[in-house]
Design a protein around this motif. Structure first.
Motif, mmCIF file in Angstrom:
data_model
loop_
_atom_site.group_PDB
_atom_site.id
_atom_site.type_symbol
_atom_site.label_atom_id
_atom_site.label_comp_id
_atom_site.label_asym_id
_atom_site.label_seq_id
_atom_site.Cartn_x
_atom_site.Cartn_y
_atom_site.Cartn_z
ATOM 1 N N ILE A 173 38.060 45.354 39.799
ATOM 2 C CA ILE A 173 39.412 45.307 39.239
ATOM 3 C C ILE A 173 40.059 43.948 39.493
ATOM 4 O O ILE A 173 40.638 43.324 38.586
ATOM 5 N N THR A 176 38.765 41.104 37.208
ATOM 6 C CA THR A 176 39.343 41.049 35.859
ATOM 7 C C THR A 176 40.786 40.560 35.909
ATOM 8 O O THR A 176 41.226 39.834 35.021
ATOM 9 N N ALA A 186 41.570 45.503 34.956
ATOM 10 C CA ALA A 186 40.827 46.677 34.492
ATOM 11 C C ALA A 186 41.597 47.953 34.818
ATOM 12 O O ALA A 186 42.039 48.162 35.945
ATOM 13 N N ALA A 252 33.896 48.077 34.511
ATOM 14 C CA ALA A 252 35.354 48.117 34.647
ATOM 15 C C ALA A 252 35.952 47.183 33.602
ATOM 16 O O ALA A 252 35.453 46.078 33.381
ATOM 17 N N TYR A 253 37.005 47.652 32.939
ATOM 18 C CA TYR A 253 37.602 46.831 31.887
ATOM 19 C C TYR A 253 39.004 47.328 31.565
ATOM 20 O O TYR A 253 39.398 48.452 31.920
ATOM 21 N N SER A 254 39.742 46.474 30.869
ATOM 22 C CA SER A 254 41.072 46.830 30.377
ATOM 23 C C SER A 254 40.922 47.404 28.976
ATOM 24 O O SER A 254 40.467 46.718 28.059
ATOM 25 N N MET A 300 36.667 42.223 31.573
ATOM 26 C CA MET A 300 35.592 43.195 31.748
ATOM 27 C C MET A 300 34.669 42.715 32.860
ATOM 28 O O MET A 300 34.470 41.517 33.062
#
Length: 306
Positions: A173, A176, A186, A252-254, A300
């Motif tokens: 997290i 990102t 994220a 993990a990504y937004s 990401m």
């Protein structure tokens, strides 16, 4: 009993298609995950040949100015462009001569099971392309896009302490967040099913109560800084989804359209029924797919070895 001719049979199947399509469109397939995991973009014309992918990097800062100044600070985006072809695919359903004759004779509707199966097959196809891409068409997916920063976990989550697991999640997290100047941290974490199941079913060693999963959801840095819940989902294709195809991967990504989009210029649609040969009536189904566009790879992160 009356024997119906081919013209009458085809007209009946076409009339039934309109009725069945309405029912099919209401069907929900809970095992299909892509609509929740990636924004879907249907804005391109149905018959477009290519989609232009634009990766964006924001520049500029606000600053103090004089009330009579002409040099206003500006912000904008620097874009990199690439193109991807839009490909056509299809899946439909069919009725046999006997089935159509019987429905006409007894005045009953044709079954919609095969039409629902066709729509579900479409959804599974798109789900696979969105998550894992398609090597034949040169498409990459959510879990294997090139250029995304790859981290390595020192230990698998099954052999890690709860603090080590939380540290690994927060590393994803915070990576990102830092790479996007803390604009797109994220908010979604994808895990292999075995890892997700372990976290969801393993109680905390402390007396705090809850599971390892609830511990991560409570104390991750995204939730701590925004007050919003971290979405954690299990994805079967992350099993052996890491480098070399032998280790598990976390993602993990937004999850927003500034980061990624799935381009579907033409969603699945059924075409008018046609007679194929002497004894079959086919309702073709077609769709056109441009694949997943990751616009901001900095938002990401992958982690192998979880």
């Amino acid at each position: 009993m009356k024997q119906y001719d081919a013209v009458s049979m085809l007209a009946f199947v076409e009339n039934q298609r309109n009725h069945i399509e309405t029912e099919v469109n209401k069907t929900v397939f809970p095992e299909i995950v892509y609509p929740d995991l990636v924004p879907v973009d249907n804005s391109a014309p149905e018959w477009t040949k290519t989609i232009t992918f634009r990766s964006a990097e924001t520049f500029g800062n606000a600053d103090w100015i004089n009330g009579n100044a002409n040099d206003i600070p500006t912000a904008g985006n620097k874009y990199g462009e690439s193109q991807s072809e839009v490909h056509m695919a299809g899946v439909g359903y069919a009725y046999g001569y006997e089935e159509v004759q019987a429905s006409l004779a007894y005045g009953v509707n044709l079954q919609n099971n095969d039409a629902i199966a066709a729509r579900e097959t479409y959804e599974r196809f798109v789900d696979k392309v969105a998550i894992a891409g398609d090597a034949e068409k040169g498409m990459q997916g959510l879990i294997n896009t090139s250029g995304v920063t790859l981290e390595s976990s020192a230990k698998t989550f099954l052999t890690s302490t709860e603090d080590e697991i939380l540290a690994a999640v927060n590393k994803l997290i915070s990576g990102t967040a830092a790479d996007t100047e803390y604009q797109m941290a994220a908010d979604t974490l994808l895990l292999p099913y075995s890892v997700f199941t372990y976290l969801a079913s393993t109680p905390l060693s402390s007396k705090e109560g809850g599971t390892l999963l609830s511990f991560i959801q409570r104390y991750n840095t995204y939730t701590a800084t925004t007050g919003q819940p971290l979405t954690v989902r299990a994805i079967s294709r992350l099993k052996n989804g890491g480098t070399g195809g032998t280790i598990d991967r976390a993602v993990a990504y937004s999850n927003n359209a500034r980061v990624l989009k799935l381009h579907i210029p033409m969603m699945h649609k059924f075409l008018p029924a046609v007679q194929v040969g002497a004894l079959n009536f086919v309702v073709p189904g077609i769709f056109r797919l441009g694949g997943l566009e990751v616009r901001t790879k900095e938002a990401m992160r992958y982690m192998d070895g979880v």
